[in-house]
Scaffold this motif. Structure first.
Motif, PDB file in Angstrom:
ATOM      1  N   THR A 187       0.862  -1.178   0.000  1.00 11.52           N
ATOM      2  CA  THR A 187       0.000   0.000   0.000  1.00 11.52           C
ATOM      3  C   THR A 187       0.899   1.228   0.000  1.00 11.52           C
ATOM      4  OG1 THR A 187      -1.685  -1.142   1.309  1.00 11.52           O
ATOM      5  CG2 THR A 187      -1.841   1.241   1.179  1.00 11.52           C
ATOM      6  N   LEU A 188       0.558   2.196  -0.842  1.00 15.23           N
ATOM      7  CA  LEU A 188       1.270   3.467  -0.851  1.00 15.23           C
ATOM      8  C   LEU A 188       0.328   4.519  -0.304  1.00 15.23           C
ATOM      9  CD1 LEU A 188       3.908   4.909  -1.666  1.00 15.23           C
ATOM     10  CD2 LEU A 188       2.827   5.442  -3.855  1.00 15.23           C
ATOM     11  N   ILE A 189       0.659   5.084   0.853  1.00 16.18           N
ATOM     12  CA  ILE A 189      -0.238   6.040   1.495  1.00 16.18           C
ATOM     13  C   ILE A 189       0.376   7.432   1.477  1.00 16.18           C
ATOM     14  CG2 ILE A 189      -1.276   4.281   2.981  1.00 16.18           C
ATOM     15  CD1 ILE A 189       0.439   5.310   5.263  1.00 16.18           C
ATOM     16  N   GLN A 190      -0.488   8.426   1.326  1.00 15.18           N
ATOM     17  CA  GLN A 190      -0.078   9.816   1.469  1.00 15.18           C
ATOM     18  C   GLN A 190      -0.524  10.290   2.841  1.00 15.18           C
ATOM     19  OE1 GLN A 190      -0.958  12.494  -1.797  1.00 15.18           O
ATOM     20  NE2 GLN A 190      -1.250  14.209  -0.387  1.00 15.18           N
ATOM     21  N   VAL A 191       0.414  10.808   3.622  1.00 13.23           N
ATOM     22  CA  VAL A 191       0.074  11.177   4.992  1.00 13.23           C
ATOM     23  C   VAL A 191      -0.807  12.418   4.988  1.00 13.23           C
ATOM     24  CG1 VAL A 191       2.239  10.163   5.803  1.00 13.23           C
ATOM     25  CG2 VAL A 191       2.111  12.627   5.359  1.00 13.23           C
ATOM     26  N   PRO A 192      -1.695  12.554   5.985  1.00 13.76           N
ATOM     27  CA  PRO A 192      -2.669  13.655   5.995  1.00 13.76           C
ATOM     28  C   PRO A 192      -2.170  14.921   6.680  1.00 13.76           C
ATOM     29  CG  PRO A 192      -3.181  12.114   7.742  1.00 13.76           C
ATOM     30  CD  PRO A 192      -1.980  11.553   7.024  1.00 13.76           C
ATOM     31  N   PHE A 193      -0.857  15.089   6.753  1.00 13.58           N
ATOM     32  CA  PHE A 193      -0.301  16.288   7.374  1.00 13.58           C
ATOM     33  C   PHE A 193       0.885  16.748   6.535  1.00 13.58           C
ATOM     34  CE2 PHE A 193       0.495  12.394   9.831  1.00 13.58           C
ATOM     35  CZ  PHE A 193       1.806  12.142   9.477  1.00 13.58           C
ATOM     36  N   PRO A 194       1.357  17.977   6.731  1.00 15.10           N
ATOM     37  CA  PRO A 194       2.441  18.498   5.899  1.00 15.10           C
ATOM     38  C   PRO A 194       3.708  17.664   6.029  1.00 15.10           C
ATOM     39  CG  PRO A 194       1.389  20.263   7.130  1.00 15.10           C
ATOM     40  CD  PRO A 194       0.857  18.989   7.692  1.00 15.10           C
ATOM     41  N   LYS A 195       4.511  17.690   4.959  1.00 18.04           N
ATOM     42  CA  LYS A 195       5.777  16.966   5.001  1.00 18.04           C
ATOM     43  C   LYS A 195       6.694  17.587   6.058  1.00 18.04           C
ATOM     44  CE  LYS A 195       8.466  19.547   1.553  1.00 18.04           C
ATOM     45  NZ  LYS A 195       9.267  19.433   0.325  1.00 18.04           N
ATOM     46  N   LYS A 196       7.662  16.819   6.482  1.00 11.64           N
ATOM     47  CA  LYS A 196       8.671  17.173   7.483  1.00 11.64           C
ATOM     48  C   LYS A 196       8.150  17.108   8.914  1.00 11.64           C
ATOM     49  CE  LYS A 196      11.651  19.811   4.405  1.00 11.64           C
ATOM     50  NZ  LYS A 196      12.507  20.987   4.241  1.00 11.64           N
ATOM     51  N   GLU A 197       6.871  16.754   9.115  1.00 11.32           N
ATOM     52  CA  GLU A 197       6.430  16.461  10.467  1.00 11.32           C
ATOM     53  C   GLU A 197       6.901  15.061  10.839  1.00 11.32           C
ATOM     54  OE1 GLU A 197       2.389  17.064  11.559  1.00 11.32           O
ATOM     55  OE2 GLU A 197       2.288  19.084  10.725  1.00 11.32           O
ATOM     56  N   SER A 198       7.278  14.870  12.090  1.00 13.77           N
ATOM     57  CA  SER A 198       7.754  13.568  12.539  1.00 13.77           C
ATOM     58  C   SER A 198       6.569  12.621  12.732  1.00 13.77           C
ATOM     59  CB  SER A 198       8.522  13.718  13.852  1.00 13.77           C
ATOM     60  OG  SER A 198       8.931  12.459  14.337  1.00 13.77           O
ATOM     61  N   TYR A 199       6.716  11.392  12.259  1.00 14.68           N
ATOM     62  CA  TYR A 199       5.630  10.420  12.396  1.00 14.68           C
ATOM     63  C   TYR A 199       6.179   9.010  12.225  1.00 14.68           C
ATOM     64  CZ  TYR A 199       5.610   9.390   7.381  1.00 14.68           C
ATOM     65  OH  TYR A 199       5.958   8.984   6.125  1.00 14.68           O
ATOM     66  N   CYS A 200       5.365   8.037  12.587  1.00 18.00           N
ATOM     67  CA  CYS A 200       5.674   6.646  12.286  1.00 18.00           C
ATOM     68  C   CYS A 200       4.371   5.928  11.973  1.00 18.00           C
ATOM     69  CB  CYS A 200       6.405   5.974  13.453  1.00 18.00           C
ATOM     70  SG  CYS A 200       5.368   5.599  14.876  1.00 18.00           S
ATOM     71  N   VAL A 201       4.483   4.789  11.318  1.00 18.62           N
ATOM     72  CA  VAL A 201       3.343   3.919  11.072  1.00 18.62           C
ATOM     73  C   VAL A 201       3.172   3.023  12.293  1.00 18.62           C
ATOM     74  CG1 VAL A 201       2.489   2.023   9.625  1.00 18.62           C
ATOM     75  CG2 VAL A 201       3.596   4.009   8.576  1.00 18.62           C
ATOM     76  N   ALA A 202       1.920   2.704  12.641  1.00 17.80           N
ATOM     77  CA  ALA A 202       1.644   1.865  13.801  1.00 17.80           C
ATOM     78  C   ALA A 202       0.550   0.867  13.460  1.00 17.80           C
ATOM     79  CB  ALA A 202       1.226   2.717  14.999  1.00 17.80           C
ATOM     80  N   ASP A 203       0.566  -0.262  14.154  1.00 15.52           N
ATOM     81  CA  ASP A 203      -0.468  -1.282  14.034  1.00 15.52           C
ATOM     82  C   ASP A 203      -1.272  -1.244  15.329  1.00 15.52           C
ATOM     83  OD1 ASP A 203      -2.040  -3.447  13.496  1.00 15.52           O
ATOM     84  OD2 ASP A 203      -0.444  -4.943  13.572  1.00 15.52           O
ATOM     85  N   MET A 204      -2.470  -0.628  15.292  1.00 14.78           N
ATOM     86  CA  MET A 204      -3.274  -0.399  16.496  1.00 14.78           C
ATOM     87  C   MET A 204      -4.664  -0.981  16.275  1.00 14.78           C
ATOM     88  SD  MET A 204      -1.988   3.532  17.239  1.00 14.78           S
ATOM     89  CE  MET A 204      -2.354   3.516  18.996  1.00 14.78           C
ATOM     90  N   ALA A 205      -4.892  -2.160  16.841  1.00 11.03           N
ATOM     91  CA  ALA A 205      -6.161  -2.860  16.626  1.00 11.03           C
ATOM     92  C   ALA A 205      -7.343  -2.034  17.105  1.00 11.03           C
ATOM     93  CB  ALA A 205      -6.125  -4.210  17.350  1.00 11.03           C
ATOM     94  N   GLU A 206      -7.166  -1.270  18.191  1.00 16.09           N
ATOM     95  CA  GLU A 206      -8.272  -0.480  18.739  1.00 16.09           C
ATOM     96  C   GLU A 206      -8.713   0.638  17.799  1.00 16.09           C
ATOM     97  OE1 GLU A 206      -4.457   1.175  20.707  1.00 16.09           O
ATOM     98  OE2 GLU A 206      -5.202  -0.670  19.770  1.00 16.09           O
ATOM     99  N   HIS A 207      -7.886   0.967  16.815  1.00 16.64           N
ATOM    100  CA  HIS A 207      -8.238   2.002  15.835  1.00 16.64           C
ATOM    101  C   HIS A 207      -8.315   1.441  14.417  1.00 16.64           C
ATOM    102  CE1 HIS A 207      -7.999   5.041  18.887  1.00 16.64           C
ATOM    103  NE2 HIS A 207      -6.721   4.829  19.126  1.00 16.64           N
ATOM    104  N   GLY A 208      -8.507   0.138  14.304  1.00 18.94           N
ATOM    105  CA  GLY A 208      -8.727  -0.457  12.988  1.00 18.94           C
ATOM    106  C   GLY A 208      -7.514  -1.013  12.287  1.00 18.94           C
ATOM    107  N   GLY A 209      -6.347  -1.001  12.940  1.00 21.25           N
ATOM    108  CA  GLY A 209      -5.156  -1.584  12.314  1.00 21.25           C
ATOM    109  C   GLY A 209      -4.142  -0.523  11.926  1.00 21.25           C
ATOM    110  N   LEU A 210      -4.030  -0.254  10.634  1.00 22.62           N
ATOM    111  CA  LEU A 210      -3.012   0.664  10.128  1.00 22.62           C
ATOM    112  C   LEU A 210      -3.298   2.097  10.580  1.00 22.62           C
ATOM    113  CD1 LEU A 210      -0.512   1.083   8.307  1.00 22.62           C
ATOM    114  CD2 LEU A 210      -2.095   1.442   6.400  1.00 22.62           C
ATOM    115  N   CYS A 211      -2.365   2.675  11.318  1.00 26.17           N
ATOM    116  CA  CYS A 211      -2.501   4.043  11.828  1.00 26.17           C
ATOM    117  C   CYS A 211      -1.211   4.812  11.610  1.00 26.17           C
ATOM    118  CB  CYS A 211      -2.834   4.035  13.321  1.00 26.17           C
ATOM    119  SG  CYS A 211      -4.429   3.317  13.752  1.00 26.17           S
TER     120      CYS A 211
END
Length: 424
Positions: free
Chosen positions: A279-303
């Motif tokens: 899957t190729l995802i575009q993040v919903p916030f401006p570039k250069k913000e710090s983030y990581c991908v997470a696997d969170m079952a309580e929020h549906g999985g891919l977060c």
């Protein structure tokens, strides 16, 4: 919230209550020894016992025992953080320096002993696996998962990989993928390590961008071979970082933070390691913000877990396939100590490192100062642990938490077969 703890160890009490005793197993010999191991208080104690002799190591490395041990003792404890300088750029002649920041043990001497004995400097590894001839004449740290480090030596077609356990000091060497139809030979590959903590097997996913496609292959230690994965079309320009594990996902960020000439969107390449689908995802916030991908079952999985002006945001998919904020935590409003650190030491930036077992691991740092604070936030209880990183040099490259695990020794399929024949 707790006051700052600990500090960094550059390149380079009290007793712990025993866990509740599990039901006794069989009668004599290895079964009795295994039953004793199950009663040990934590993973660090098990690892120290396993290194005592060959027999203890063999019994402590049994996958069935390890699965039962982990079910009794829960997730592995945090041993510390591995920090590094940014990856080497073109024409570099040395690799980035590394720093291990131990997590204070809270009176557990076994964790402290395990951290002190581990080969985080790779000195023992380099002595056992000497190489010569590359422009950067040293092994580079490329990734981490399940208590194992992914290392590489050399560049492009001359690259060699190694999976190293710094606790047990065992190594598994891997050749660069040689799949002609994918032209891996002349294009840089970005790797992600996927370890199975129960039986010491692992996979390495190598991905590269070329001519509008992301192409990849996966190595399995169970087969000792590489296999191609389906390709994925991706827009240019694409400048990937090495991959990271996030639960059942592996992901590669598009590295816009280091390339100002990239397009104005940040993307992540995500692989579901159970279905091996991209899957190729575009993040919903401006570039250069710090983030990581997470696997969170309580929020549906891919977060996505991001930081914006000292606010931690958890993004998940909505019913229409878009992104919506599920939770926000203002670190300065929630924790007075962080507000004070911001005022007194000009700590303003939050870097999200990883999310695991309900905890968010972050770094609180300043562009003006080399030292920083490592944060461990439990999202349910809002308990925050602050670990002081008293370094005198800046480590703003890849960083990740390192957990105390113990698994069977890293063995190739041929080694495993010989071990079975010898009855070791």
């Amino acid at each position: 919230m707790e006051p700052p703890e600990g500090g960094g160890v550059r390149k380079k009490t009290k007793g712990v209550a025993a866990a509740p005793a599990p039901p006794a197993v069989a009668s004599t010999g290895d079964d009795v020894l295994g039953d004793i191991f199950l009663r040990l208080p934590d993973t660090a104690t098990l690892a120290r016992a396993a290194l005592a002799c060959k027999r203890w190591r063999r019994v402590a490395s049994d996958p069935a025992l390890l699965r039962r041990f982990h079910s009794l003792h829960g997730p592995p404890p945090l041993l510390g953080f591995i920090m590094s300088e940014p990856p080497p750029r073109a024409f570099a002649v040395r690799g980035p320096d590394r720093l291990f920041v131990p997590a204070p043990t809270r009176g557990n001497p076994h964790h402290r002993a395990a951290a002190a004995a581990a080969d985080f400097d790779l000195e023992d590894f380099a002595a056992m696996n000497p190489r010569s001839g590359s422009v950067i004449d040293e092994w580079l740290l490329r990734g981490y998962d399940g208590g194992r480090l992914l290392l590489s030596y050399g560049f492009i077609e001359y690259e060699q990989l190694a999976v190293y356990d710094p606790i047990a000091r065992t190594t598994y060497l891997v050749c660069r993928p040689d799949i002609m139809e994918f032209d891996f030979e002349f294009v840089k590959i970005h790797y992600a390590l996927l370890a199975d903590e129960a039986d010491a097997s692992f996979r390495i996913v190598g991905a590269q961008f070329w001519n509008g496609r992301v192409r990849a292959a996966v190595f399995s230690s169970r087969t000792d071979d590489w296999a191609p994965l389906p390709f994925l079309r991706a827009p240019e320009p694409w400048r990937m970082l090495d991959g990271m594990r996030a639960g059942r996902f592996a992901y590669w960020q598009s590295n816009t933070r280091l390339h100002c000439w990239c397009e104005d969107v940040e993307r992540s390449l995500v692989l579901d390691t159970t279905t091996m689908e991209w899957t190729l995802i575009q993040v919903p916030f401006p570039k250069k913000e710090s983030y990581c991908v997470a696997d969170m079952a309580e929020h549906g999985g891919l977060c996505l877990v991001a930081s914006k002006e000292q606010v931690v945001q958890i993004w998940a998919h909505d019913d229409n396939g878009g992104w919506v904020i599920k939770k926000q935590v203002s670190l300065l409003k929630q924790f007075g100590l962080l507000k004070k650190l911001r005022q007194d030491e000009w700590m303003k930036r939050v870097r999200v490192l990883a999310v695991k077992d309900g905890y968010v691991y972050m770094e609180f740092w300043s562009i003006r100062k080399p030292h920083s604070y490592l944060l461990v936030l439990h999202l349910e209880t809002m308990n925050l642990r602050v670990i002081a990183n008293h370094t005198t040099e800046k480590y703003r490259g890849p960083a990740f938490p390192f957990f105390m695990t113990w698994a069977p020794p890293l063995l190739s399929p041929a080694d495993q077969e010989e071990r079975l024949l010898q009855g070791d």
